[in-house]
Write a protein that holds these residues in place. Structure first.
Motif, PDB file in Angstrom:
ATOM      1  N   VAL A  23     -13.021  -6.411  -7.737  1.00 30.96           N
ATOM      2  CA  VAL A  23     -12.014  -5.523  -6.934  1.00 30.96           C
ATOM      3  C   VAL A  23     -13.017  -5.464  -5.567  1.00 30.96           C
ATOM      4  N   ARG A  24     -12.066  -5.503  -4.491  1.00 34.41           N
ATOM      5  CA  ARG A  24     -12.710  -5.204  -3.275  1.00 34.41           C
ATOM      6  C   ARG A  24     -11.702  -4.037  -2.591  1.00 34.41           C
ATOM      7  N   ILE A  25     -12.416  -3.053  -2.354  1.00 35.00           N
ATOM      8  CA  ILE A  25     -11.690  -1.635  -1.551  1.00 35.00           C
ATOM      9  C   ILE A  25     -11.967  -1.391  -0.330  1.00 35.00           C
ATOM     10  N   LEU A  26     -10.830  -1.372   0.543  1.00 36.52           N
ATOM     11  CA  LEU A  26     -11.110  -1.063   1.744  1.00 36.52           C
ATOM     12  C   LEU A  26     -10.554   0.296   2.104  1.00 36.52           C
ATOM     13  N   GLN A  27     -11.267   1.404   2.326  1.00 40.59           N
ATOM     14  CA  GLN A  27     -10.881   2.706   2.499  1.00 40.59           C
ATOM     15  C   GLN A  27     -10.459   2.860   3.832  1.00 40.59           C
ATOM     16  N   LEU A  28      -9.026   3.403   3.756  1.00 40.63           N
ATOM     17  CA  LEU A  28      -8.144   3.546   4.934  1.00 40.63           C
ATOM     18  C   LEU A  28      -7.344   4.932   4.710  1.00 40.63           C
ATOM     19  N   ASN A  29      -7.101   5.613   6.029  1.00 34.83           N
ATOM     20  CA  ASN A  29      -6.402   6.881   5.924  1.00 34.83           C
ATOM     21  C   ASN A  29      -5.165   6.664   6.651  1.00 34.83           C
ATOM     22  N   ILE A  30      -4.006   6.051   5.485  1.00 33.90           N
ATOM     23  CA  ILE A  30      -2.662   5.778   6.060  1.00 33.90           C
ATOM     24  C   ILE A  30      -1.784   6.938   6.070  1.00 33.90           C
ATOM     25  N   ARG A  34       7.629   7.381   6.250  1.00 35.06           N
ATOM     26  CA  ARG A  34       8.767   6.984   5.450  1.00 35.06           C
ATOM     27  C   ARG A  34       8.511   5.869   4.540  1.00 35.06           C
ATOM     28  N   ASN A  35       7.894   4.744   5.126  1.00 35.10           N
ATOM     29  CA  ASN A  35       7.772   3.542   4.606  1.00 35.10           C
ATOM     30  C   ASN A  35       6.615   3.872   3.014  1.00 35.10           C
ATOM     31  N   VAL A  36       5.789   4.656   3.553  1.00 36.58           N
ATOM     32  CA  VAL A  36       4.667   4.913   2.360  1.00 36.58           C
ATOM     33  C   VAL A  36       5.405   5.769   1.368  1.00 36.58           C
ATOM     34  N   ALA A  37       6.237   6.594   1.631  1.00 38.22           N
ATOM     35  CA  ALA A  37       7.254   7.057   0.662  1.00 38.22           C
ATOM     36  C   ALA A  37       8.002   6.375  -0.132  1.00 38.22           C
ATOM     37  N   LYS A  38       8.823   5.430   0.515  1.00 36.89           N
ATOM     38  CA  LYS A  38       9.648   4.338  -0.197  1.00 36.89           C
ATOM     39  C   LYS A  38       8.760   3.570  -1.132  1.00 36.89           C
ATOM     40  N   TYR A  39       7.500   3.256  -0.687  1.00 37.18           N
ATOM     41  CA  TYR A  39       6.650   2.380  -1.593  1.00 37.18           C
ATOM     42  C   TYR A  39       5.995   3.383  -2.745  1.00 37.18           C
ATOM     43  N   GLU A  40       5.831   4.516  -2.430  1.00 40.63           N
ATOM     44  CA  GLU A  40       5.297   5.134  -3.616  1.00 40.63           C
ATOM     45  C   GLU A  40       6.457   5.533  -4.451  1.00 40.63           C
ATOM     46  N   ASP A  41       7.659   5.704  -4.092  1.00 38.69           N
ATOM     47  CA  ASP A  41       8.949   5.843  -4.909  1.00 38.69           C
ATOM     48  C   ASP A  41       9.335   4.808  -5.809  1.00 38.69           C
ATOM     49  N   TYR A  42       8.922   3.404  -5.241  1.00 37.28           N
ATOM     50  CA  TYR A  42       9.149   2.390  -5.944  1.00 37.28           C
ATOM     51  C   TYR A  42       8.143   2.128  -7.062  1.00 37.28           C
ATOM     52  N   ILE A  43       6.887   2.261  -6.782  1.00 32.98           N
ATOM     53  CA  ILE A  43       5.771   1.867  -7.698  1.00 32.98           C
ATOM     54  C   ILE A  43       6.055   3.119  -8.888  1.00 32.98           C
ATOM     55  N   ASN A  44       6.324   4.439  -8.326  1.00 30.31           N
ATOM     56  CA  ASN A  44       6.345   5.575  -9.328  1.00 30.31           C
ATOM     57  C   ASN A  44       7.603   5.332 -10.425  1.00 30.31           C
ATOM     58  N   SER A  45       8.630   4.741  -9.904  1.00 31.29           N
ATOM     59  CA  SER A  45       9.890   4.477 -10.705  1.00 31.29           C
ATOM     60  C   SER A  45       9.599   2.996 -11.767  1.00 31.29           C
ATOM     61  N   VAL A  70       5.736  -2.814   2.597  1.00 33.42           N
ATOM     62  CA  VAL A  70       4.172  -2.963   2.744  1.00 33.42           C
ATOM     63  C   VAL A  70       3.845  -3.690   4.053  1.00 33.42           C
ATOM     64  N   ALA A  71       4.603  -4.733   4.293  1.00 33.24           N
ATOM     65  CA  ALA A  71       4.125  -5.354   5.720  1.00 33.24           C
ATOM     66  C   ALA A  71       4.355  -4.296   6.874  1.00 33.24           C
ATOM     67  N   ASP A  72       5.562  -3.603   6.791  1.00 34.27           N
ATOM     68  CA  ASP A  72       5.568  -2.515   7.714  1.00 34.27           C
ATOM     69  C   ASP A  72       4.553  -1.404   7.795  1.00 34.27           C
ATOM     70  N   ILE A  73       3.989  -0.908   6.433  1.00 39.18           N
ATOM     71  CA  ILE A  73       3.042  -0.291   6.741  1.00 39.18           C
ATOM     72  C   ILE A  73       1.826  -0.624   7.167  1.00 39.18           C
ATOM     73  N   LEU A  74       1.348  -2.120   6.940  1.00 42.23           N
ATOM     74  CA  LEU A  74       0.310  -2.567   7.409  1.00 42.23           C
ATOM     75  C   LEU A  74       0.475  -2.536   9.031  1.00 42.23           C
ATOM     76  N   LYS A  75       1.434  -3.031   9.515  1.00 36.65           N
ATOM     77  CA  LYS A  75       1.912  -2.989  10.807  1.00 36.65           C
ATOM     78  C   LYS A  75       1.858  -1.780  11.791  1.00 36.65           C
ATOM     79  N   GLU A  76       2.535  -0.711  11.106  1.00 40.02           N
ATOM     80  CA  GLU A  76       2.166   0.601  11.658  1.00 40.02           C
ATOM     81  C   GLU A  76       0.764   1.293  11.863  1.00 40.02           C
ATOM     82  N   ASN A  77      -0.134   0.489  10.724  1.00 40.84           N
ATOM     83  CA  ASN A  77      -1.391   1.054  10.833  1.00 40.84           C
ATOM     84  C   ASN A  77      -2.106   0.115  11.380  1.00 40.84           C
TER      85      ASN A  77
END
Length: 80
Positions: A23-30, A34-45, A70-77
């Motif tokens: 495991v390699r963890i990169l700590q980010l403050n994202i 809206r895209n994070v919320a979409k991804y959370e909803d997908y994972i949680n469901s 996910v690509a959009d989340i990375l691009k936004e950040n």
């Protein structure tokens, strides 16, 4: 994978138990976009967070639509 502290901890435990190689963890403050919320909803469901008695590691597989989110989340950040 984009995850939270609990997911990171489970990944470290899975590596200690030999379910995954490392495991390699990169700590980010994202920010919670809206895209994070979409991804959370997908994972949680589609997936359940394992507790400490886990006996395997389940990879979170994404649909092409979630790959784009996910690509959009990375691009936004400005990552990657």
């Amino acid at each position: 994978e984009i995850g939270n502290m609990v997911h990171n901890g489970r990944a470290e435990l899975a590596a200690e138990r030999g379910f995954i190689k490392e495991v390699r963890i990169l700590q980010l403050n994202i920010p919670h976009s809206r895209n994070v919320a979409k991804y959370e909803d997908y994972i949680n469901s589609h997936y359940k967070m394992q507790d400490e008695s886990m006996d395997h590691w389940e990879e979170w597989k994404r649909t092409p639509a979630m790959d784009k989110v996910v690509a959009d989340i990375l691009k936004e950040n400005h990552i990657g």
